[in-house]
Write a protein that holds these residues in place. Structure first.
Motif, PDB file in Angstrom:
ATOM      1  N   LYS A  43      -3.688   2.720   2.820  1.00 59.65           N
ATOM      2  CA  LYS A  43      -4.554   1.760   1.951  1.00 59.65           C
ATOM      3  C   LYS A  43      -4.696   2.509   0.533  1.00 59.65           C
ATOM      4  N   ASN A  70       0.754  -4.443   3.091  1.00 55.87           N
ATOM      5  CA  ASN A  70      -0.585  -4.540   3.379  1.00 55.87           C
ATOM      6  C   ASN A  70      -1.075  -5.953   3.615  1.00 55.87           C
ATOM      7  N   GLU A  86       0.953  -1.402   0.195  1.00 52.46           N
ATOM      8  CA  GLU A  86       0.125  -0.093  -0.089  1.00 52.46           C
ATOM      9  C   GLU A  86       0.815   1.268   0.156  1.00 52.46           C
ATOM     10  N   LEU A 115      -5.267  -5.104  -2.775  1.00 52.08           N
ATOM     11  CA  LEU A 115      -5.324  -3.984  -1.680  1.00 52.08           C
ATOM     12  C   LEU A 115      -6.496  -4.529  -0.747  1.00 52.08           C
TER      13      LEU A 115
END
Length: 423
Positions: free
Chosen positions: A283, A307, A144, A418
């Motif tokens: 994020k 992430n 991320e 993600l």
């Protein structure tokens, strides 16, 4: 998986919530004021919460908890747009007085066995310390971007995005939980938690005073296309003043959006509050529309972090559950010291985006086209890392020339993975 001598694995319910919180408070070095301690009842899945209890007075006070963990029931988006049954590992903690006794290993083994029994073919987590979970076969499946935006950061305009409606309010599970769940269920990015446990939604919207650190109460920005929710963000502002004037900061806890227009409308609000000089958020996928549309990328002060981590629990089920970008037919030797049923040679045959993954006991492992550890299989599962990248890093062994590129093309994703909120 054997439990270390002097301990026993148990399930715990809400009646032991304070004990679970006690263990994790020691493991992660935090203290929750008594008035807020009841939050744990709302955010843990008590039918999926486990602990290790002291069974021998030589190990401590008999009947007390020495270690805890929980697993959330998720659906995770994978390449091809499908959803895979997932066990989201969280709240893993070993009391400092019981470290170095094999309790974590016992809990992970228990987590894997129970997840498989429920039909969950992958386990995911956000790692407090990344080196710990690699020992158990978790691979870094997504990275991320963490971003600091100055007020009014300039972006290339997107026609139509300004027509979307934005609601800014105090965040509420009752008023906003359904909208967040609706958006998550329709997000297409691999790694997205598309089906949330009720406790996960409560956790996302939890607003404890201890977590505010001088900021305002938790707020929400909700973007709608007519009546349809298309983006959400939870944020808090903290006022400050510099010699030159207002110098407040916006911290975005979590956010999600269905498309570029919703993204741009959302961030047009989050990065332009009165009295705020900067907005801080994580994020972001590395191909997020906001990052691509910034006029001055350097001004965003971007850093990269890990992430989502993925552990493949069932090789054939997990690989057959996702979609593929190209045909392939390769044999892969998988090493898995922790879950022996995954170890061996597997034939991965893909045609028209569908995979058939079968154990090949007729092939000598040393002559398989490729060799991968289960950790590396987790790393490539969502398409964020490619098989060819692993080969170049000497983390995968290509034995038959051309087969790494063949599998790499098949497993590639044109959307970077993600998970847009932590758990």
């Amino acid at each position: 998986m054997n439990t270390p001598q002097g301990y026993r694995l148990i399930s715990v319910d809400e009646s032991r919530a304070r004990e679970v919180l006690h263990v994790d408070a020691f493991a992660f070095a935090f203290t929750v004021p008594e008035k807020d301690a009841g939050f744990i009842h709302e955010i843990l899945p008590w039918d999926r919460t486990r602990a290790i209890e002291v069974a021998d007075p030589m190990r401590g006070t008999e009947g007390t908890l020495a270690a805890v963990h929980a697993s959330f029931k998720f659906g995770t988006r994978v390449p091809g747009g499908r959803e895979v049954p997932t066990s989201g590992l969280s709240w893993v903690g070993v009391h400092p007085g019981h470290r170095r006794r094999g309790l974590l290993r016992a809990m992970i083994g228990d987590h894997f066995a129970r997840s498989l029994a429920r039909g969950e073919v992958i386990s995911t987590l956000f790692a407090a310390e990344t080196q710990i979970y690699q020992r158990f076969g978790y691979g870094m499946a997504a990275t991320e971007a963490r971003v600091q935006l100055g007020r009014g950061a300039e972006v290339r305009p997107l026609p139509g995005s300004e027509d979307l409606i934005v609601e800014v309010d105090s965040a509420s599970l009752e008023r906003h939980g359904d909208a967040i769940a609706s958006i998550q269920s329709r997000m297409s990015r691999p790694g997205t938690v598309t089906t949330l446990a009720p406790q996960s939604l409560a956790d996302i919207l939890m607003d404890l005073e201890i977590d505010r650190e001088g900021s305002e109460e938790l707020r929400i920005a909700l973007v709608r296309d007519g009546a349809d929710p298309v983006a959400w963000a939870l944020f808090q502002r903290k006022q400050d003043w510099a010699d030159s004037g207002p110098d407040g900061k916006v911290r975005v806890r979590a956010w999600g959006a269905l498309d570029a227009a919703a993204t741009m409308r959302l961030w047009g609000v989050l990065a332009d509050f009165d009295l705020m000089s900067s907005t801080h958020a994580g994020k972001f996928a590395l191909d997020d529309p906001l990052l691509l549309r910034l006029k001055d990328f350097r001004s965003a002060k971007v850093t990269i972090a890990d992430n989502l981590w993925v552990r493949i629990l069932d090789v054939s089920e997990a690989l057959e559950a996702r979609g593929y970008a190209a045909d392939c037919d390769v044999t892969v030797q998988i090493d898995d010291a922790f879950l022996p049923h995954n170890a061996g040679v597997w034939r991965v045959h893909v045609a028209a985006g569908e995979a058939s993954v079968t154990r090949d006991d007729t092939t000598d492992p040393a002559s398989a086209d490729l060799r991968l550890d289960i950790q590396e299989l987790g790393a490539v599962y969502l398409g964020g890392t490619t098989v060819m990248e692993l080969v170049r890093a000497r983390l995968a062994d290509e034995r038959t020339p051309g087969t790494a590129a063949e599998l790499s093309s098949a497993m590639a994703s044109d959307v970077k993975p993600l998970a847009n909120f932590g758990f």
